[in-house]
Scaffold this motif. Structure first.
Motif, PDB file in Angstrom:
ATOM      1  N   GLU A  40      -3.802  10.003   0.341  1.00 23.51           N
ATOM      2  CA  GLU A  40      -4.224   9.159  -0.400  1.00 23.51           C
ATOM      3  C   GLU A  40      -4.002   7.660  -0.505  1.00 23.51           C
ATOM      4  O   GLU A  40      -2.674   7.512  -0.262  1.00 23.51           O
ATOM      5  N   THR A  41      -4.365   7.093  -0.722  1.00 25.46           N
ATOM      6  CA  THR A  41      -4.630   5.680  -0.850  1.00 25.46           C
ATOM      7  C   THR A  41      -3.864   5.108  -1.568  1.00 25.46           C
ATOM      8  O   THR A  41      -4.240   5.363  -2.921  1.00 25.46           O
ATOM      9  N   ASN A  42      -3.761   3.918  -1.899  1.00 26.07           N
ATOM     10  CA  ASN A  42      -3.262   3.084  -2.940  1.00 26.07           C
ATOM     11  C   ASN A  42      -2.961   0.940  -2.869  1.00 26.07           C
ATOM     12  O   ASN A  42      -3.110   1.056  -1.427  1.00 26.07           O
ATOM     13  N   VAL A  43      -4.059   1.042  -3.917  1.00 23.01           N
ATOM     14  CA  VAL A  43      -3.761  -0.763  -3.741  1.00 23.01           C
ATOM     15  C   VAL A  43      -3.142  -0.743  -5.222  1.00 23.01           C
ATOM     16  O   VAL A  43      -3.138  -0.579  -6.060  1.00 23.01           O
ATOM     17  N   ALA A  44      -2.367  -2.324  -4.705  1.00 17.76           N
ATOM     18  CA  ALA A  44      -1.377  -2.865  -5.775  1.00 17.76           C
ATOM     19  C   ALA A  44      -1.016  -4.341  -6.112  1.00 17.76           C
ATOM     20  O   ALA A  44      -1.307  -4.504  -4.218  1.00 17.76           O
ATOM     21  N   ILE A  45      -1.767  -4.803  -6.721  1.00 23.02           N
ATOM     22  CA  ILE A  45      -1.520  -6.384  -7.177  1.00 23.02           C
ATOM     23  C   ILE A  45       0.212  -6.764  -6.933  1.00 23.02           C
ATOM     24  O   ILE A  45       0.488  -6.043  -7.182  1.00 23.02           O
ATOM     25  N   PHE A  46       0.344  -7.522  -5.964  1.00 21.76           N
ATOM     26  CA  PHE A  46       1.818  -8.196  -5.639  1.00 21.76           C
ATOM     27  C   PHE A  46       1.555  -9.764  -5.556  1.00 21.76           C
ATOM     28  O   PHE A  46       0.060 -10.380  -5.418  1.00 21.76           O
ATOM     29  N   SER A  47       2.263 -10.492  -6.468  1.00 20.84           N
ATOM     30  CA  SER A  47       2.815 -11.841  -6.030  1.00 20.84           C
ATOM     31  C   SER A  47       3.805 -12.468  -5.730  1.00 20.84           C
ATOM     32  O   SER A  47       4.620 -13.487  -6.287  1.00 20.84           O
ATOM     33  N   SER A  48       4.430 -11.619  -4.950  1.00 19.35           N
ATOM     34  CA  SER A  48       5.777 -11.852  -4.487  1.00 19.35           C
ATOM     35  C   SER A  48       5.569 -12.030  -3.215  1.00 19.35           C
ATOM     36  O   SER A  48       6.858 -12.570  -2.287  1.00 19.35           O
ATOM     37  N   VAL A  49       4.729 -11.580  -2.260  1.00 18.25           N
ATOM     38  CA  VAL A  49       4.368 -12.439  -0.494  1.00 18.25           C
ATOM     39  C   VAL A  49       4.993 -13.389  -0.326  1.00 18.25           C
ATOM     40  O   VAL A  49       4.562 -14.767  -0.870  1.00 18.25           O
ATOM     41  N   VAL A  50       5.938 -13.696   0.291  1.00 19.04           N
ATOM     42  CA  VAL A  50       6.376 -14.718   1.343  1.00 19.04           C
ATOM     43  C   VAL A  50       6.663 -14.684   2.877  1.00 19.04           C
ATOM     44  O   VAL A  50       6.523 -13.926   2.709  1.00 19.04           O
ATOM     45  N   PRO A  56       9.373 -14.357  15.689  1.00 15.91           N
ATOM     46  CA  PRO A  56       7.733 -13.321  15.020  1.00 15.91           C
ATOM     47  C   PRO A  56       6.614 -13.986  13.539  1.00 15.91           C
ATOM     48  O   PRO A  56       7.851 -13.867  13.038  1.00 15.91           O
ATOM     49  N   ALA A  57       5.799 -13.748  13.859  1.00 18.17           N
ATOM     50  CA  ALA A  57       5.262 -13.732  12.672  1.00 18.17           C
ATOM     51  C   ALA A  57       5.567 -12.771  11.568  1.00 18.17           C
ATOM     52  O   ALA A  57       5.162 -12.174  11.876  1.00 18.17           O
ATOM     53  N   LEU A  58       6.442 -12.754  10.537  1.00 21.56           N
ATOM     54  CA  LEU A  58       7.143 -11.939   9.789  1.00 21.56           C
ATOM     55  C   LEU A  58       6.638 -12.494   7.962  1.00 21.56           C
ATOM     56  O   LEU A  58       6.986 -13.449   8.006  1.00 21.56           O
ATOM     57  N   LEU A  59       6.453 -11.261   7.276  1.00 25.93           N
ATOM     58  CA  LEU A  59       5.918 -11.893   5.686  1.00 25.93           C
ATOM     59  C   LEU A  59       7.044 -10.610   5.147  1.00 25.93           C
ATOM     60  O   LEU A  59       7.038  -9.408   5.524  1.00 25.93           O
ATOM     61  N   GLY A  60       7.122 -11.354   3.877  1.00 29.10           N
ATOM     62  CA  GLY A  60       7.931 -10.032   2.831  1.00 29.10           C
ATOM     63  C   GLY A  60       7.833 -10.170   1.682  1.00 29.10           C
ATOM     64  O   GLY A  60       6.537 -10.924   0.960  1.00 29.10           O
ATOM     65  N   PHE A  61       7.615  -8.999   1.398  1.00 31.04           N
ATOM     66  CA  PHE A  61       7.432  -8.824  -0.015  1.00 31.04           C
ATOM     67  C   PHE A  61       8.701  -8.289  -1.170  1.00 31.04           C
ATOM     68  O   PHE A  61       8.776  -7.283  -0.693  1.00 31.04           O
ATOM     69  N   ILE A  62       8.734  -8.436  -2.481  1.00 28.89           N
ATOM     70  CA  ILE A  62       9.004  -7.727  -3.066  1.00 28.89           C
ATOM     71  C   ILE A  62       8.903  -6.206  -3.768  1.00 28.89           C
ATOM     72  O   ILE A  62       8.280  -6.673  -4.606  1.00 28.89           O
ATOM     73  N   SER A  63       9.581  -5.319  -3.452  1.00 32.38           N
ATOM     74  CA  SER A  63       9.190  -3.942  -4.314  1.00 32.38           C
ATOM     75  C   SER A  63       9.952  -3.743  -5.257  1.00 32.38           C
ATOM     76  O   SER A  63      11.931  -4.032  -5.541  1.00 32.38           O
ATOM     77  N   ARG A  64       9.226  -3.384  -6.671  1.00 33.55           N
ATOM     78  CA  ARG A  64      10.300  -3.178  -7.472  1.00 33.55           C
ATOM     79  C   ARG A  64      11.363  -1.566  -7.208  1.00 33.55           C
ATOM     80  O   ARG A  64      10.557  -0.744  -6.600  1.00 33.55           O
ATOM     81  N   PRO A  65      12.108  -1.478  -8.558  1.00 37.43           N
ATOM     82  CA  PRO A  65      12.863  -0.720  -7.940  1.00 37.43           C
ATOM     83  C   PRO A  65      11.797   0.660  -8.424  1.00 37.43           C
ATOM     84  O   PRO A  65      10.560   1.092  -8.801  1.00 37.43           O
ATOM     85  N   GLN A  66      12.527   1.606  -7.723  1.00 35.10           N
ATOM     86  CA  GLN A  66      11.649   2.925  -7.022  1.00 35.10           C
ATOM     87  C   GLN A  66      11.898   4.272  -8.130  1.00 35.10           C
ATOM     88  O   GLN A  66      13.355   4.201  -9.204  1.00 35.10           O
ATOM     89  N   THR A  67      10.717   4.668  -9.039  1.00 32.10           N
ATOM     90  CA  THR A  67      10.721   5.364  -9.975  1.00 32.10           C
ATOM     91  C   THR A  67       9.863   6.769  -9.797  1.00 32.10           C
ATOM     92  O   THR A  67       9.136   6.785  -8.621  1.00 32.10           O
ATOM     93  N   ALA A  68       9.217   7.781 -10.434  1.00 37.60           N
ATOM     94  CA  ALA A  68       8.121   8.689 -10.616  1.00 37.60           C
ATOM     95  C   ALA A  68       7.132   7.934 -10.664  1.00 37.60           C
ATOM     96  O   ALA A  68       6.206   8.650  -9.580  1.00 37.60           O
ATOM     97  N   GLU A  69       7.152   7.035 -11.167  1.00 39.28           N
ATOM     98  CA  GLU A  69       5.533   6.684 -11.582  1.00 39.28           C
ATOM     99  C   GLU A  69       5.348   5.134 -10.531  1.00 39.28           C
ATOM    100  O   GLU A  69       4.536   4.717 -10.855  1.00 39.28           O
ATOM    101  N   VAL A  70       6.444   4.979 -10.384  1.00 39.07           N
ATOM    102  CA  VAL A  70       6.415   3.398  -9.598  1.00 39.07           C
ATOM    103  C   VAL A  70       7.002   3.454  -8.288  1.00 39.07           C
ATOM    104  O   VAL A  70       8.355   4.077  -8.317  1.00 39.07           O
ATOM    105  N   GLY A  71       6.509   3.250  -7.164  1.00 38.22           N
ATOM    106  CA  GLY A  71       7.167   2.667  -6.003  1.00 38.22           C
ATOM    107  C   GLY A  71       6.075   3.244  -4.724  1.00 38.22           C
ATOM    108  O   GLY A  71       6.709   3.735  -3.802  1.00 38.22           O
ATOM    109  N   HIS A  72       4.483   3.764  -5.165  1.00 33.51           N
ATOM    110  CA  HIS A  72       3.918   4.394  -4.157  1.00 33.51           C
ATOM    111  C   HIS A  72       3.905   3.718  -3.159  1.00 33.51           C
ATOM    112  O   HIS A  72       3.475   4.462  -2.060  1.00 33.51           O
TER     113      HIS A  72
END
Length: 208
Positions: A40-50, A56-72
Motif C-alpha cells: 500500500e503506497t502513501n504520499v504526504a506533504i511535509f514542511s519540516s524537511v531539514v 554523510p548526506a543526512l536529512l531529517g523531518f518531523i513526524s507528528r504523534p502516532q495515532t490510528a489515523e496519523v503516522g502511516h
C-alpha cells in the motif's frame, strides 16, 4: 500584535496552528512517498524537511504523534527502510496540499489526489513522477521528542534526481526548479533568488 505565552495558549487550536507554523518563515514544501509491507503506497506533504549534514548526506523531518489515523509515513519507513522526498511545484500544488487529509491506510493518496507513482531502479519506495527534484532516502534513526510526542526521522540520501537547468555556476538555483515553500498550514510561496555571496572566510569579510 504582541503575544505572551498565555495569549498563545488561549488561542483556538486552528488559529494557534496557523500562527506557530508560520513564525519560522518560509519552509520547504515536499511530498514524502512510502510503501507498506503489503504494497500500500502513501504520499504526504511535509514542511519540516531539514539538512542535517553533508558527509554523510543526512536529512531529517518531523513526524507528528502516532495515532490510528496519523503516522502511516513513519510506520512504512520503519517497515521498509526506504522513502522518497519530492519537491512540490506549481503545476500540482493543489493535489499535493490535499495529501494532508487523514485518509485510511488502505487509500493511497497517489490515487485519491491524482499524483503518479514512479519507481526508479531497484528503489522500493515510490517517487512522485510530477516532481522535477527527487531524493531517495535510507532510514537511519528516529529520535523521540518527549516534549510533544513528535519524532525526528533521520535518513541518508541514496539517490538524487535534479534537473540540469537547476545548476547555475555550480550552485543549485531553486528558482529554476520552481520549487515551492510553505508558511502556516495552507499558504504556498514561490522562491526567488535575490543574492549570491562567496563562502564566508574571516579574512574576506568586508567592512560594513
Amino acid at each position: 500584535m504582541h503575544y505572551k505565552k498565555q495569549d498563545i495558549k488561549n488561542m483556538g487550536r486552528v488559529e494557534r496552528l496557523k500562527i506557530i507554523n508560520a513564525v519560522t518563515g518560509i519552509k520547504p514544501a515536499n511530498l514524502i512517498g512510502t510503501i507498506s509491507n503489503t504494497g500500500e503506497t502513501n504520499v504526504a506533504i511535509f514542511s519540516s524537511v531539514v539538512h542535517l549534514g553533508s558527509d554523510p548526506a543526512l536529512l531529517g523531518f518531523i513526524s507528528r504523534p502516532q495515532t490510528a489515523e496519523v503516522g502511516h509515513t513513519l510506520r512504512n519507513i520503519k517497515a521498509n527502510g526506504e522513502y522518497t522526498i519530492n519537491h512540490i511545484h506549481p503545476e500540482f500544488i493543489k493535489k499535493a496540499h490535499y495529501t494532508s487529509a487523514k485518509f485510511d491506510k488502505q487509500i493511497s493518496e497517489f490515487d485519491r489526489c491524482g499524483l503518479t507513482e514512479q519507481y526508479i531502479t531497484d528503489f522500493k519506495a515510490p517517487f512522485v513522477q510530477e516532481s522535477f527534484f527527487k531524493i531517495g532516502m535510507r532510514f537511519k534513526e528516529a529520535i523521540d521528542i518527549k516534549l510533544n510526542g513528535t519524532c525526528l526521522v533521520i535518513g541518508e540520501i541514496e539517490q538524487l534526481s535534479i534537473p540540469d537547468t537547476a545548476f547555475v555556476n555550480d550552485d543549485i538555483d531553486l528558482e529554476q526548479t520552481k520549487s515551492l515553500g510553505i508558511s502556516g498550514l495552507n499558504s504556498y510561496y514561490e522562491l526567488k533568488k535575490v543574492a549570491s555571496y562567496p563562502y564566508a572566510r574571516v579574512s574576506e569579510v568586508p567592512k560594513f
